[in-house]
Design a protein around this motif. Structure first.
Motif, PDB file in Angstrom:
ATOM      1  N   GLU A 172      -9.914  -4.514  -2.654  1.00 59.01           N
ATOM      2  CA  GLU A 172      -9.070  -4.862  -1.498  1.00 59.01           C
ATOM      3  C   GLU A 172      -8.138  -6.033  -1.828  1.00 59.01           C
ATOM      4  O   GLU A 172      -6.980  -6.040  -1.428  1.00 59.01           O
TER       5      GLU A 172
ATOM      6  N   ALA B 214       0.826  -1.221   0.000  1.00 56.23           N
ATOM      7  CA  ALA B 214       0.000   0.000   0.000  1.00 56.23           C
ATOM      8  C   ALA B 214       0.857   1.267   0.000  1.00 56.23           C
ATOM      9  O   ALA B 214       1.982   1.259   0.469  1.00 56.23           O
TER      10      ALA B 214
ATOM     11  N   TYR C 147     -13.242   3.526   2.180  1.00 57.83           N
ATOM     12  CA  TYR C 147     -13.704   4.879   2.502  1.00 57.83           C
ATOM     13  C   TYR C 147     -15.145   5.008   2.029  1.00 57.83           C
ATOM     14  O   TYR C 147     -15.568   4.288   1.120  1.00 57.83           O
TER      15      TYR C 147
ATOM     16  N   LEU D 178      -3.743   8.019   0.214  1.00 59.17           N
ATOM     17  CA  LEU D 178      -4.189   7.819  -1.173  1.00 59.17           C
ATOM     18  C   LEU D 178      -3.242   8.628  -2.043  1.00 59.17           C
ATOM     19  O   LEU D 178      -2.796   9.695  -1.641  1.00 59.17           O
TER      20      LEU D 178
ATOM     21  N   THR E 277      -8.923   0.429   4.514  1.00 59.18           N
ATOM     22  CA  THR E 277      -8.805   0.674   3.080  1.00 59.18           C
ATOM     23  C   THR E 277     -10.170   0.720   2.400  1.00 59.18           C
ATOM     24  O   THR E 277     -10.278   0.556   1.184  1.00 59.18           O
TER      25      THR E 277
ATOM     26  N   ASP F  51      -3.462   3.202  -6.749  1.00 60.08           N
ATOM     27  CA  ASP F  51      -3.546   2.663  -5.391  1.00 60.08           C
ATOM     28  C   ASP F  51      -4.960   2.733  -4.826  1.00 60.08           C
ATOM     29  O   ASP F  51      -5.214   2.231  -3.739  1.00 60.08           O
ATOM     30  N   HIS F  52      -5.880   3.390  -5.542  1.00 58.86           N
ATOM     31  CA  HIS F  52      -7.259   3.385  -5.063  1.00 58.86           C
ATOM     32  C   HIS F  52      -8.236   3.446  -6.226  1.00 58.86           C
ATOM     33  O   HIS F  52      -7.878   3.874  -7.336  1.00 58.86           O
TER      34      HIS F  52
ATOM     35  N   THR G  39      -7.234   0.841  -2.112  1.00 55.22           N
ATOM     36  CA  THR G  39      -8.301   1.384  -1.270  1.00 55.22           C
ATOM     37  C   THR G  39      -9.550   1.545  -2.123  1.00 55.22           C
ATOM     38  O   THR G  39      -9.470   1.981  -3.278  1.00 55.22           O
TER      39      THR G  39
ATOM     40  N   ARG H  53      -5.114  -5.034  -3.208  1.00 52.09           N
ATOM     41  CA  ARG H  53      -4.352  -4.180  -2.291  1.00 52.09           C
ATOM     42  C   ARG H  53      -4.466  -2.698  -2.611  1.00 52.09           C
ATOM     43  O   ARG H  53      -3.495  -1.948  -2.567  1.00 52.09           O
TER      44      ARG H  53
END
Ligand code: BGC
Length: 382
Positions: free
Chosen positions: A118, A35, A164, A46, A162, A82-83, A123, A121
């Motif tokens: 998830e 992450a 929101y 993030l 992770t 990453d998200h 968010t 890995r």
């Protein structure tokens, strides 16, 4: 080492692919990384994200031409995001009467999408999208909106950090700033009753306008897990040129970024009839780059509003959507995307591109390839 770039993005950063390569294949999944650390200047972990729009926010998934599948989440993770912001139209899958039960099969589909994010890995942002009836008649729909959040929060409260929440995409119309401030406080109370520490993203009025973030958004005091959110589509006559969901004054094609154009362009008759649009085109056709409304000044103005929000509230800020339509000149799209993303990163603002495969497309799901020039704009160092 904290994750900053995935292999595709890393290759761009190192100049292996360069900025003008043909569409590149998605690399192998073996390169998954841990992450990310927050951007310098930000307190939220993030960095770089993407919206998977037009699926769970369509009236029913598939109605707008595509559905979510595992290969998409895989490709997103491997590319270095990453998200993932997941736009979801909960209101289309819930009873009209109290307690407004959300359809279990739909909830399971949302569970699956969150699991996918998830599992890779990243968010997941559960974004309540397109509650149009609430915008049209807030008084009639406020209880239902709050009741839907009661169920969403109960369902996902056991998830890790992770996941929101984003209370509502782009409040607009009759859901004025004042009405929104009151309703968001009610919805947030429901969420906090069961899920006190969850990160909750809150958009400002007028389609998440930066100016409204600075001037009208009022968030309950004392909640350190709130994040203010804005969307960046300025100049809108550039980013939304020819968008079929926009009104006629937005349909003039060939608007470049940055302006002025090599030769003045004539706005369409419908654009000439709307005074702010006609005035915008006069400036676009004549002002030098430094003052041109299709240029860096307009972008800087938006970020100045964001600075004012941060100074006032001390809360972190998130850029939940930005992008330029694929009808725009490709080089202009790249220049605009690079500038917005760099301006966001300079200020420690995590960003989420709109979108993967809709009208602002970055990804071709059939060929499973990314638009390499736009990916360069998103990930190449300045
Ligand atoms: C909407 C999309 C639209 C995008 C840009 C999003 O919030 O859901 O339908 O394409 O904004 O206008």
């Amino acid at each position: 080492m904290p994750r900053t770039l995935g292999p595709f993005a890393l290759a761009l950063a190192l100049g292996v692919l360069g900025g003008c390569t043909p569409d590149a294949p998605v690399p192998s999944v073996s390169a998954r990384l841990p992450a990310p650390a927050p951007l310098p200047g930000s307190s939220i972990p993030l960095r770089h994200g993407i919206n998977v729009g037009n699926r769970l926010d369509a009236p029913t998934e598939g109605e707008w031409g595509s559905t979510l599948d595992e290969t998409l989440f895989e490709a997103i993770a491997v590319a270095g995001f990453d998200h993932v912001r997941i736009p979801i139209r909960f209101n289309a899958h819930a009873a009209a009467a109290a307690p407004y039960a959300i359809d279990e099969a739909f909830f399971r589909r949302v569970d699956w999408a969150v699991d996918q994010v998830e599992h890779h890995r990243m968010t997941a942002i559960i974004d309540f999208h397109h509650y149009n009836e609430l915008m049209e008649d807030p008084a009639a729909h406020a209880d239902r909106f709050v009741g839907l959040w009661r169920q969403i929060a109960a369902r996902y409260r056991g998830r890790g950090p992770t996941v929101y929440y984003e209370l509502l995409n782009e409040p607009n119309g009759k859901l004025t700033a004042e009405a929104w401030n009151a309703i968001l406080a009610r919805a947030l109370r429901e969420v906090r009753a069961v899920d006190p520490g969850r990160k909750v993203i809150i958009d400002s009025y007028f389609w998440a306008a930066a100016k409204e973030l600075a001037t009208t958004l009022a968030l309950p005091a004392g909640d350190a897990n709130l994040i203010g959110s804005f969307h960046m589509y300025q100049p809108i006559l550039f980013t939304h040129q020819g968008a079929p969901w926009m009104t006629p004054e937005f349909q003039t094609p060939g608007v470049l970024f940055p302006g002025p154009p090599p030769a003045p362009i004539a706005p369409l008759p419908a654009a000439q009839k709307v005074s702010w649009v006609a005035g915008w085109f006069r400036k676009y056709n004549t002002l030098p780059a430094a003052e041109n409304p299709s240029g860096p000044t307009t972008i800087a103005e938006e970020f100045e509003y964001v600075r004012q929000f941060t100074a006032k509230t001390g809360l972190p800020v998130y850029l939940g959507e930005f992008g330029a339509i694929d009808k725009a000149d490709p080089a202009s799209r790249v220049a605009w995307t690079r500038m917005v993303r760099q301006e966001a990163e300079k200020r420690g603002i995590p960003w989420t591109y709109w979108d993967d495969a809709g009208s602002f497309k970055l990804y071709d799901p059939k060929a499973r390839t990314w638009n390499a020039d736009l990916m360069g704009a998103l990930f190449q160092p300045r």
